[in-house]
Design a protein around this motif. Structure first.
Motif, PDB file in Angstrom:
ATOM      1  N   ILE A 104       0.840  -1.200   0.000  1.00  0.00           N
ATOM      2  CA  ILE A 104       0.000   0.000   0.000  1.00  0.00           C
ATOM      3  C   ILE A 104       0.873   1.247   0.000  1.00  0.00           C
ATOM      4  CG2 ILE A 104      -1.693   1.331   1.313  1.00  0.00           C
ATOM      5  CD1 ILE A 104      -2.694  -1.365   2.449  1.00  0.00           C
ATOM      6  N   THR A 105       1.897   1.259   0.849  1.00  0.00           N
ATOM      7  CA  THR A 105       2.791   2.420   0.943  1.00  0.00           C
ATOM      8  C   THR A 105       3.599   2.590  -0.335  1.00  0.00           C
ATOM      9  OG1 THR A 105       2.988   1.986   3.323  1.00  0.00           O
ATOM     10  CG2 THR A 105       4.561   3.528   2.342  1.00  0.00           C
ATOM     11  N   LEU A 106       4.164   1.495  -0.836  1.00  0.00           N
ATOM     12  CA  LEU A 106       5.022   1.572  -2.017  1.00  0.00           C
ATOM     13  C   LEU A 106       4.253   2.080  -3.233  1.00  0.00           C
ATOM     14  CD1 LEU A 106       7.029  -1.768  -1.637  1.00  0.00           C
ATOM     15  CD2 LEU A 106       7.718   0.535  -0.939  1.00  0.00           C
ATOM     16  N   LEU A 107       3.073   1.525  -3.460  1.00  0.00           N
ATOM     17  CA  LEU A 107       2.322   1.922  -4.644  1.00  0.00           C
ATOM     18  C   LEU A 107       1.605   3.255  -4.445  1.00  0.00           C
ATOM     19  CD1 LEU A 107       1.080  -1.523  -5.962  1.00  0.00           C
ATOM     20  CD2 LEU A 107       3.083  -0.192  -6.587  1.00  0.00           C
ATOM     21  N   ARG A 111       1.889   6.230  -7.021  1.00  0.00           N
ATOM     22  CA  ARG A 111       0.668   6.961  -7.390  1.00  0.00           C
ATOM     23  C   ARG A 111       0.852   8.463  -7.223  1.00  0.00           C
ATOM     24  NH1 ARG A 111      -2.688   9.660  -8.770  1.00  0.00           N
ATOM     25  NH2 ARG A 111      -4.940   9.657  -8.498  1.00  0.00           N
ATOM     26  N   LEU A 112       1.409   8.879  -6.116  1.00  0.00           N
ATOM     27  CA  LEU A 112       1.596  10.305  -5.835  1.00  0.00           C
ATOM     28  C   LEU A 112       2.639  10.920  -6.759  1.00  0.00           C
ATOM     29  CD1 LEU A 112       1.454  10.041  -1.954  1.00  0.00           C
ATOM     30  CD2 LEU A 112      -0.180  11.296  -3.378  1.00  0.00           C
ATOM     31  N   ALA A 113       3.710  10.181  -7.032  1.00  0.00           N
ATOM     32  CA  ALA A 113       4.743  10.682  -7.939  1.00  0.00           C
ATOM     33  C   ALA A 113       4.182  10.877  -9.344  1.00  0.00           C
ATOM     34  CB  ALA A 113       5.933   9.728  -7.966  1.00  0.00           C
ATOM     35  N   ARG A 114       3.382   9.917  -9.797  1.00  0.00           N
ATOM     36  CA  ARG A 114       2.746  10.042 -11.107  1.00  0.00           C
ATOM     37  C   ARG A 114       1.833  11.253 -11.161  1.00  0.00           C
ATOM     38  NH1 ARG A 114       0.672   3.975 -12.850  1.00  0.00           N
ATOM     39  NH2 ARG A 114       2.715   3.085 -13.384  1.00  0.00           N
ATOM     40  N   PHE A 115       1.066  11.429 -10.100  1.00  0.00           N
ATOM     41  CA  PHE A 115       0.105  12.533 -10.064  1.00  0.00           C
ATOM     42  C   PHE A 115       0.813  13.876 -10.197  1.00  0.00           C
ATOM     43  CE2 PHE A 115      -2.328  15.735  -7.713  1.00  0.00           C
ATOM     44  CZ  PHE A 115      -3.550  15.659  -8.367  1.00  0.00           C
ATOM     45  N   ASN A 116       1.970  13.998  -9.567  1.00  0.00           N
ATOM     46  CA  ASN A 116       2.694  15.273  -9.578  1.00  0.00           C
ATOM     47  C   ASN A 116       3.206  15.664 -10.954  1.00  0.00           C
ATOM     48  OD1 ASN A 116       2.246  15.719  -6.903  1.00  0.00           O
ATOM     49  ND2 ASN A 116       4.330  15.270  -6.226  1.00  0.00           N
ATOM     50  N   GLY A 127      -6.184   5.984 -11.687  1.00  0.00           N
ATOM     51  CA  GLY A 127      -5.854   5.159 -10.534  1.00  0.00           C
ATOM     52  C   GLY A 127      -6.607   5.649  -9.309  1.00  0.00           C
ATOM     53  N   LEU A 128      -6.753   4.778  -8.346  1.00  0.00           N
ATOM     54  CA  LEU A 128      -7.468   5.111  -7.112  1.00  0.00           C
ATOM     55  C   LEU A 128      -6.706   6.179  -6.328  1.00  0.00           C
ATOM     56  CD1 LEU A 128      -9.864   4.354  -5.230  1.00  0.00           C
ATOM     57  CD2 LEU A 128      -8.338   2.672  -4.166  1.00  0.00           C
ATOM     58  N   PRO A 129      -7.350   7.295  -5.982  1.00  0.00           N
ATOM     59  CA  PRO A 129      -6.668   8.320  -5.179  1.00  0.00           C
ATOM     60  C   PRO A 129      -6.240   7.768  -3.820  1.00  0.00           C
ATOM     61  CG  PRO A 129      -8.696   9.190  -6.130  1.00  0.00           C
ATOM     62  CD  PRO A 129      -8.713   7.701  -6.364  1.00  0.00           C
ATOM     63  N   THR A 130      -5.093   8.198  -3.355  1.00  0.00           N
ATOM     64  CA  THR A 130      -4.594   7.679  -2.075  1.00  0.00           C
ATOM     65  C   THR A 130      -5.535   7.966  -0.900  1.00  0.00           C
ATOM     66  OG1 THR A 130      -3.183   9.644  -1.874  1.00  0.00           O
ATOM     67  CG2 THR A 130      -2.157   7.640  -2.735  1.00  0.00           C
ATOM     68  N   PRO A 131      -6.198   9.139  -0.820  1.00  0.00           N
ATOM     69  CA  PRO A 131      -7.126   9.322   0.304  1.00  0.00           C
ATOM     70  C   PRO A 131      -8.286   8.329   0.274  1.00  0.00           C
ATOM     71  CG  PRO A 131      -6.550  11.439  -0.680  1.00  0.00           C
ATOM     72  CD  PRO A 131      -6.036  10.382  -1.598  1.00  0.00           C
ATOM     73  N   ALA A 132      -8.798   8.018  -0.923  1.00  0.00           N
ATOM     74  CA  ALA A 132      -9.909   7.058  -1.030  1.00  0.00           C
ATOM     75  C   ALA A 132      -9.456   5.674  -0.583  1.00  0.00           C
ATOM     76  CB  ALA A 132     -10.428   7.015  -2.469  1.00  0.00           C
ATOM     77  N   VAL A 173      -5.211  -6.209  -4.315  1.00  0.00           N
ATOM     78  CA  VAL A 173      -6.173  -5.606  -5.246  1.00  0.00           C
ATOM     79  C   VAL A 173      -6.192  -4.087  -5.105  1.00  0.00           C
ATOM     80  CG1 VAL A 173      -8.635  -5.378  -5.798  1.00  0.00           C
ATOM     81  CG2 VAL A 173      -7.640  -7.640  -5.414  1.00  0.00           C
ATOM     82  N   PHE A 174      -6.260  -3.598  -3.881  1.00  0.00           N
ATOM     83  CA  PHE A 174      -6.334  -2.153  -3.688  1.00  0.00           C
ATOM     84  C   PHE A 174      -4.998  -1.471  -3.999  1.00  0.00           C
ATOM     85  CE2 PHE A 174     -10.362  -3.058  -1.865  1.00  0.00           C
ATOM     86  CZ  PHE A 174     -11.073  -1.876  -1.930  1.00  0.00           C
ATOM     87  N   SER A 175      -3.908  -2.167  -3.775  1.00  0.00           N
ATOM     88  CA  SER A 175      -2.606  -1.611  -4.149  1.00  0.00           C
ATOM     89  C   SER A 175      -2.505  -1.469  -5.667  1.00  0.00           C
ATOM     90  CB  SER A 175      -1.472  -2.498  -3.624  1.00  0.00           C
ATOM     91  OG  SER A 175      -1.481  -2.545  -2.212  1.00  0.00           O
ATOM     92  N   TRP A 176      -3.016  -2.481  -6.372  1.00  0.00           N
ATOM     93  CA  TRP A 176      -3.021  -2.392  -7.841  1.00  0.00           C
ATOM     94  C   TRP A 176      -3.910  -1.258  -8.321  1.00  0.00           C
ATOM     95  CZ3 TRP A 176      -7.160  -2.976 -11.256  1.00  0.00           C
ATOM     96  CH2 TRP A 176      -6.802  -2.905 -12.602  1.00  0.00           C
ATOM     97  N   LEU A 177      -5.051  -1.075  -7.681  1.00  0.00           N
ATOM     98  CA  LEU A 177      -5.961   0.002  -8.081  1.00  0.00           C
ATOM     99  C   LEU A 177      -5.292   1.366  -8.007  1.00  0.00           C
ATOM    100  CD1 LEU A 177      -9.313  -1.136  -6.422  1.00  0.00           C
ATOM    101  CD2 LEU A 177      -8.857  -0.912  -8.874  1.00  0.00           C
TER     102      LEU A 177
END
Length: 240
Positions: A104-107, A111-116, A127-132, A173-177
């Motif tokens: 969860i932390t790694l992905l 996710r955050l790096a991609r978003f930036n 991709g699933l937002p980290t807060p969600a 599953v949620f890490s992949w999302l």
């Protein structure tokens, strides 16, 4: 910046108490962090105070509050289920299994790096937002602590958190999302036009109905509904 730093601080507290076994209060702190994250972005837009350092600091805070804190909750559940099943004492290598929670932390970091650096994620997310994602895992201890023990959602979550493999599958599953190509709608309203906001309006209306009907169990259902609605929207309709 002060709101972001408060988000980061409370995220650190959530991590600490989750590892200590107090997952309910850790979950509540994650919920507070999500509110602060929303307020931070809103305040920046209203005050026109956006800056590059603010953007980077926000991602760093999110990695702790929405990447590490939910992983700490997942780690504790997996570790507890292994102890209950008496698996670790029989198979020494199983002691490493709880660390799978940190996918969860790694992905979340990916996710955050991609978003930036992704200019496409303005009106929707890829991709699933980290807060969600964090709120989904935070909903689990809240449901188990406060929901009716006869409820379907309660019993499903009780089974998942008491059995190692289902929880690990859920983590995977949620890490992949988080890094999936699926477009997830945002809750930002740029106007009041039905056509532009129908998905958001449907989600908020259905969430209110779920809250009224299912009470505490709705917290998990709302997050699952968000993912399913985003998936339907992505496959059949526009990304709005």
């Amino acid at each position: 910046l002060l709101i972001t730093l408060l988000n980061l601080f409370l995220g650190c507290v959530a991590v600490t108490i989750a590892f200590g076994g107090d997952m309910v209060n850790a979950a509540l702190l994650i919920a507070v962090c999500s509110i602060l994250d929303f307020l931070d972005g809103t305040a920046a837009r209203i005050l026109n105070a956006r800056s590059e350092i603010g953007k980077q600091l926000d991602s760093l805070a999110d990695l702790i509050s929405f990447g590490l804190a939910p992983a700490a909750i997942a780690y504790t559940y997996i570790n507890n289920s292994l102890l209950q099943e008496n698996i670790m004492s029989n198979y020494g290598f199983m002691s490493f299994v709880p660390y799978l929670a940190f996918m969860i932390t790694l992905l979340s970091a990916v996710r955050l790096a991609r978003f930036n650096i992704d200019s496409r994620q303005t009106s929707s997310f890829i991709g699933l937002p980290t807060p969600a994602n964090a709120l989904f895992f935070a909903s689990i201890p809240v449901v188990l602590a406060f929901a009716d023990s006869n409820g379907l959602v309660y019993n499903i979550l009780y089974y998942i958190t008491s059995t190692t493999l289902p929880f690990i599958i859920m983590v995977v599953v949620f890490s992949w999302l988080l890094v999936s190509p699926i477009h997830m709608f945002s809750l930002k309203f740029t106007n009041l036009n039905w056509k532009d906001n129908k998905t958001r309006i449907i989600f908020l209306s259905a969430s209110l109905l779920l809250l009224i009907v299912f009470g505490f169990e709705s917290f998990t259902l709302i997050m699952v509904f968000y993912i399913l609605l985003s998936l339907i929207n992505y496959v059949f309709f526009s990304t709005k």
